[in-house]
Motif scaffolding. Structure first.
Motif, PDB file in Angstrom:
ATOM      1  N   UNK A   1       0.844  -1.204   0.000  1.00  0.00           N
ATOM      2  CA  UNK A   1       0.000   0.000   0.000  1.00  0.00           C
ATOM      3  C   UNK A   1       0.874   1.247   0.000  1.00  0.00           C
ATOM      4  N   UNK A   2       1.918   1.242   0.859  1.00  0.00           N
ATOM      5  CA  UNK A   2       2.821   2.397   0.922  1.00  0.00           C
ATOM      6  C   UNK A   2       3.574   2.577  -0.389  1.00  0.00           C
ATOM      7  N   UNK A   3       4.011   1.469  -0.973  1.00  0.00           N
ATOM      8  CA  UNK A   3       4.742   1.534  -2.234  1.00  0.00           C
ATOM      9  C   UNK A   3       3.834   2.024  -3.368  1.00  0.00           C
ATOM     10  N   UNK A   4       2.620   1.529  -3.402  1.00  0.00           N
ATOM     11  CA  UNK A   4       1.685   1.922  -4.458  1.00  0.00           C
ATOM     12  C   UNK A   4       1.310   3.392  -4.350  1.00  0.00           C
ATOM     13  N   UNK A   5       1.205   3.890  -3.123  1.00  0.00           N
ATOM     14  CA  UNK A   5       0.841   5.289  -2.920  1.00  0.00           C
ATOM     15  C   UNK A   5       1.914   6.238  -3.434  1.00  0.00           C
ATOM     16  N   UNK A   6       3.146   5.758  -3.528  1.00  0.00           N
ATOM     17  CA  UNK A   6       4.254   6.606  -3.967  1.00  0.00           C
ATOM     18  C   UNK A   6       4.547   6.469  -5.460  1.00  0.00           C
ATOM     19  N   UNK A   7       3.738   5.699  -6.177  1.00  0.00           N
ATOM     20  CA  UNK A   7       3.987   5.514  -7.611  1.00  0.00           C
ATOM     21  C   UNK A   7       3.803   6.828  -8.359  1.00  0.00           C
TER      22      UNK A   7
END
Length: 464
Positions: A302-308
């Motif tokens: 979730x954290x990684x996807x939010x920073x895409x």
């Protein structure tokens, strides 16, 4: 008596005398020795009437200069300035940044190159900016490690000076080490913070020995305020490197510096590592980064996807799929998400379950059958209720030897590791020992229903 900083404008003769003394030392001692030990000396003014105070970046350097050059420096000062009777050499205080800048101004005023002490902050390693504590997603398996790492990076006094991070590949050890480095330099930009892999430590030490220049190698490491060594297991069997690292640890602890070490196993489970070194590593705080559970894997995604970038959206159902089906390690989990996004960008296709299955088919397949030797050792130890350290011990009692043989059998069956590598992971054993263990367990499974049931249970637990 409290030291008094002498401004160059107040006593230009003192600054000129120090400049001349430095030039004389460089000429008499040679550039190599001067650069290693005397160049970092900075003029801090009078400690008391008639006593000049010189400062260096570390206690280690102060002790060395006091032992080898205190008398010579005192004689040089007496000859250059009759008002000086003696010198006082000590480690610089936290306010020493001003002392260095004062000396640089004095050198500039006399048209003499400034001493190199102001270069001290640039001795620090470069840390990955993306690896910070803020970007480290916390869960039950890594919370203690995160807290310990933050504590190690703080400027406050600590009850421990060494931190040992243990965990399998891809669980966040390197991220935490870079986060420690970034945070420490944010707290204290003048601190010397050095990071290197154990392999680089070994390579540089061997190169220094071959060049007959171990002094500069030792000086650089032992002047660190914080030293971080990654993957210490890779110096296994390298006796001279281990001895040098042991001496480095002792020096750093004696000086009040801090040390962070990472490895893929506990200190006492390190194969072919000197017992004294194992003991030193275990004396500090030892924390474990366990494999991320489903909840943590989902939170990381979730954290990684939010920073895409570019507003790329990854549906929750896809994140759930990745979290459930890629459980080997965090690094591979993040890599799978990156690959999925990259393929979607290149092909202009939407990210859905069908697309995910297509792009990550190989990763999903590999995760169904991949397991680490460390996980096998842990599961077997728990199943037979023995200490994990017995997997690498020399004990031959059946209660220990039989589970160890079963663990070797499972490692051969479930991992792509070679026989010599498996042997090394089990206390440095020869590959023929692994072959014997595999054959023995195969025979026992055919003749002993209880052993066969144990192996079947372990295979099921390990996904094999």
């Amino acid at each position: 008596m409290r030291s008094v900083v002498v401004e160059p404008s107040e006593d230009p003769e003192l600054a000129r005398a120090w400049s001349a003394i430095r030039e004389g030392l460089r000429r008499d001692c040679g550039a190599r020795l001067f650069d290693h030990w005397l160049k970092p000396l900075a003029l801090a003014g009078f400690a008391s009437p008639g006593v000049v105070r010189l400062v260096v970046p570390s206690d280690f350097m102060a002790n060395w200069v006091n032992t080898h050059y205190a008398e010579r420096l005192a004689l040089a000062w007496r000859a250059a300035n009759p008002a000086v009777r003696d010198v006082q050499i000590e480690r610089a205080s936290p306010s020493a940044t001003r002392l260095y800048s004062v000396e640089a101004e004095a050198a500039a005023a006399t048209e003499t190159p400034a001493p190199a002490v102001s270069e001290r902050p640039r001795l620090s390693s470069t840390f990955e900016a993306r690896y910070t504590f803020e970007r480290f997603v916390v869960g039950g398996s890594n919370q203690v490690a995160r807290t310990a790492a933050e504590t190690m990076a703080s400027p406050a006094r600590l009850p421990f000076s060494t931190l040992y991070l243990q965990g399998a590949t891809g669980q966040g050890k390197t991220h935490l080490m870079h986060a420690i480095g970034n945070a420490r330099l944010a707290h204290d930009p003048d601190a010397v913070v050095l990071y290197m892999s154990a392999e680089k430590f070994m390579v540089e030490f061997i190169a220094a020995m071959r060049a007959n220049d171990t002094l500069s190698f030792k000086t650089r490491l032992r002047s660190a305020d914080l030293l971080l060594i990654d993957d210490i297991q890779f110096i296994a069997g390298k006796d001279s490197t281990q001895q040098e690292f042991l001496h480095t640890i002792d020096e750093l602890i004696a000086m009040g510096s801090r040390l962070v070490v990472s490895a893929d196993r506990s200190p006492h489970a390190l194969a072919d590592i000197d017992a004294k070194l194992q003991s030193r590593l275990a004396q500090g705080l030892v924390v474990d980064l366990k494999p991320a559970d489903l909840v943590l894997r989902r939170a990381i995604l979730v954290a990684k996807a939010a920073a895409l970038p570019g507003g790329m959206i990854v549906p929750d159902i896809v994140l759930d799929c990745l979290a459930q089906r890629i459980s080997s390690n965090v690094r591979e989990l993040e890599g799978a998400l990156n690959r999925l996004v990259a393929y979607a960008t290149l092909t202009s296709r939407p990210i859905d379950l069908a697309f995910t299955e297509e792009v990550l088919a190989e990763s999903f397949s590999a995760n169904r059958r991949r397991v680490s030797i460390e996980e096998i050792q842990r599961k077997v130890s728990e199943h037979f209720e023995i200490r994990l350290a017995e997997m690498t011990s020399a004990r031959r009692a059946r209660a220990v030897a039989r589970p160890r043989q079963i663990a070797m059998y499972l490692a051969k069956r479930l991992t792509p590791r070679s026989l010599p590598e498996i042997g090394r992971r089990f206390g440095g054993r020869d590959h023929t020992t692994v072959i014997h263990a595999v054959r023995q367990v195969e025979k026992l499974r055919a003749s002993d229903a209880e052993i066969d049931a144990d192996v079947r249970t372990l295979l099921q637990a390990l996904g094999g």
